[in-house]
Write an enzyme that holds these catalytic residues in place. Structure first.
Site, PDB file in Angstrom:
ATOM      1  CG  HIS A   1      -1.865   1.167   1.238  1.00  0.00           C
ATOM      2  ND1 HIS A   1      -3.225   1.012   1.359  1.00  0.00           N
ATOM      3  CD2 HIS A   1      -1.676   2.513   1.109  1.00  0.00           C
ATOM      4  CE1 HIS A   1      -3.822   2.191   1.319  1.00  0.00           C
ATOM      5  NE2 HIS A   1      -2.891   3.124   1.171  1.00  0.00           N
TER       6      HIS A   1
ATOM      7  CG  HIS B   1      -0.725   7.158  -1.043  1.00  0.00           C
ATOM      8  ND1 HIS B   1      -1.941   7.273  -1.668  1.00  0.00           N
ATOM      9  CD2 HIS B   1      -0.960   6.501   0.114  1.00  0.00           C
ATOM     10  CE1 HIS B   1      -2.882   6.725  -0.916  1.00  0.00           C
ATOM     11  NE2 HIS B   1      -2.316   6.246   0.176  1.00  0.00           N
TER      12      HIS B   1
ATOM     13  CE  LYS C   1      -7.766   2.175  -0.783  1.00  0.00           C
ATOM     14  NZ  LYS C   1      -6.650   3.001  -0.387  1.00  0.00           N
TER      15      LYS C   1
ATOM     16  CG  HIS D   1      -9.764   4.761   3.206  1.00  0.00           C
ATOM     17  ND1 HIS D   1      -8.554   5.403   3.332  1.00  0.00           N
ATOM     18  CD2 HIS D   1     -10.519   5.183   4.248  1.00  0.00           C
ATOM     19  CE1 HIS D   1      -8.590   6.188   4.401  1.00  0.00           C
ATOM     20  NE2 HIS D   1      -9.775   6.082   4.964  1.00  0.00           N
TER      21      HIS D   1
ATOM     22  CG  HIS E   1      -4.836   2.274   5.682  1.00  0.00           C
ATOM     23  ND1 HIS E   1      -6.187   2.260   5.891  1.00  0.00           N
ATOM     24  CD2 HIS E   1      -4.654   2.981   4.543  1.00  0.00           C
ATOM     25  CE1 HIS E   1      -6.778   2.926   4.936  1.00  0.00           C
ATOM     26  NE2 HIS E   1      -5.880   3.369   4.097  1.00  0.00           N
TER      27      HIS E   1
ATOM     28  CG  ASP F   1      -1.586   4.890   3.987  1.00  0.00           C
ATOM     29  OD1 ASP F   1      -1.657   5.263   2.802  1.00  0.00           O
ATOM     30  OD2 ASP F   1      -2.339   5.323   4.876  1.00  0.00           O
TER      31      ASP F   1
ATOM     32  CB  ALA G   1      -4.944  12.828   6.259  1.00  0.00           C
TER      33      ALA G   1
END
Ligand code: NCD
Ligand code: ZN
Length: 348
Positions: free
Chosen positions: A15, A17, A100, A137, A175, A248, A264
């Site tokens: 996971h 980004h 996702k 999520h 997560h 994450d 966030a």
């Protein structure tokens, strides 16, 4: 006896980004240095909703890590309008490994997300048939639900009904942050797995308020109370194959975090495997690190395990206060602090 070094199969990050453009070029090399593969989140602006967009994004990532053997595993961003045909095309593409689900408004760049999961039944049906995992999520977005309860409520309101309609669908509960999620995943069938971040293993919610507001410790799902962190630690220390590594890592420029409405996301790609190692060492579970970091993820996704190795040494390193990111900077997890493990440089 203390372990002074440990050699493990090269790990993957399930996971991640990576962003886009100059930010992508700044952050991708950190992950490529630590991990063989990573599941790359599709929450760009605009979101990666089609196979065509995913191919183009893949090309940009490969350009950003040129010279390394890093393998990006791509994902599609599920919307109310994702068609069964697009899912079929994603499955056939062979490089898209998951789809996702962001409930609309749940987190960074989730405005195009799903307003009601039942709008996605045709896509989910096709994913179930193809064995393409749904990556969730897992938080509801209702403003009347306390932010600390949103994961638990998601289980009851979204996850359980969806699993009822699609009992064979592979789902990664991303997560996870609560004892409720740990229990739920443990008690579910083998088609339900979960990723665990290093920051949710390291910190409870006090870390956001230590002597003042700490924007760099703010992420979603938000850090929870200590009893939940303990449940996460027990889950990973148990060696249960349903729990595997997903950082994450979510970089935001410093000024966007240190703001009256801060973003966030915690950036951890610079030292992720070292920090996981430190956590597993601290709780006396270093013998469980390799499977968590390198075996259970590929096993769940039905991919081969990596063949290379990395060696970690119990040797201190100090994390920089910040790293350059595009024309700005990013404040990394443990900025300015010393951590007890580091990757042995390949040519040492
Ligand atoms: C992520 C981001 O910044 O893209 N933020 C975060 O706090 N984890 C989005 C997400 O995974 O929720
Ligand atoms: Zn994320």
């Amino acid at each position: 006896m203390t372990t002074e070094s440990i050699t493990i199969t090269r790990p993957d990050d399930w996971h991640l980004h990576l962003r886009d453009g100059d930010v992508l070029n700044s952050v991708a090399p950190f992950t490529a240095k630590q991990f063989q593969r990573a599941i790359v989140m599709p929450n760009l602006k605009p979101a990666v909703t089609t196979v065509k967009q995913a191919i183009d994004y893949l090309d940009r990532i490969l350009a950003a890590v040129e010279g390394s053997d890093f393998e990006p595993l791509m994902t599609l961003y599920l919307t109310d309008n994702t068609s069964a045909q697009e899912i079929m095309a994603a499955h056939k593409s062979c490089f898209i490994k998951g789809v996702k689900l962001y409930p609309a408004g749940a987190t960074t760049n989730s405005d195009e997300g799903v307003t009601d999961i039942r709008n996605c039944d045709a896509a989910l049906e096709e994913m179930q048939r193809a064995g393409l995992p749904l990556l969730v999520h897992g938080e509801v977005t209702d403003s009347d639900i306390d932010v600390f309860d949103r994961e638990k409520v998601f289980i009851d309101r979204v996850l359980i009904p969806t699993m009822g309609r699609f009992p064979e669908l592979k789902i990664v509960f991303e997560h996870i942050t609560t004892a409720d999620a740990v229990d739920f995943v443990q008690d579910s069938g083998p088609n339900i797995g979960a990723t665990v971040t290093v920051h949710h293993l390291m910190y409870n919610r006090n870390a956001m308020f230590e002597g003042g507001i700490r924007p760099h410790n703010y992420c979603l799902p938000v850090l929870k109370r200590e009893s939940h962190r303990q449940a996460l630690l027990r889950a990973v220390a148990s060696g249960n194959a349903k729990f595997f590594l997903g950082t994450d890592s979510a970089p935001h420029a410093r000024n966007l975090k240190e703001s009256s409405c801060g973003c966030a996301g915690i950036f951890s790609a610079h030292a992720a495997i070292e920090l996981y190692t430190a956590v597993f060492d601290l709780i006396g579970a270093i013998d469980k690190l390799e499977a968590f970091a390198s075996f259970y993820g590929p096993d769940f996704y039905g991919l081969p395990r990596n063949s290379g190795t990395i060696t970690l040494e119990k040797s201190e390193q100090t994390i920089p206060e910040s790293y350059p990111m595009a024309d700005q900077s990013v404040v990394p997890l443990m900025a300015g602090q010393t951590i007890p493990w580091k990757i042995r440089p390949e040519h040492a």
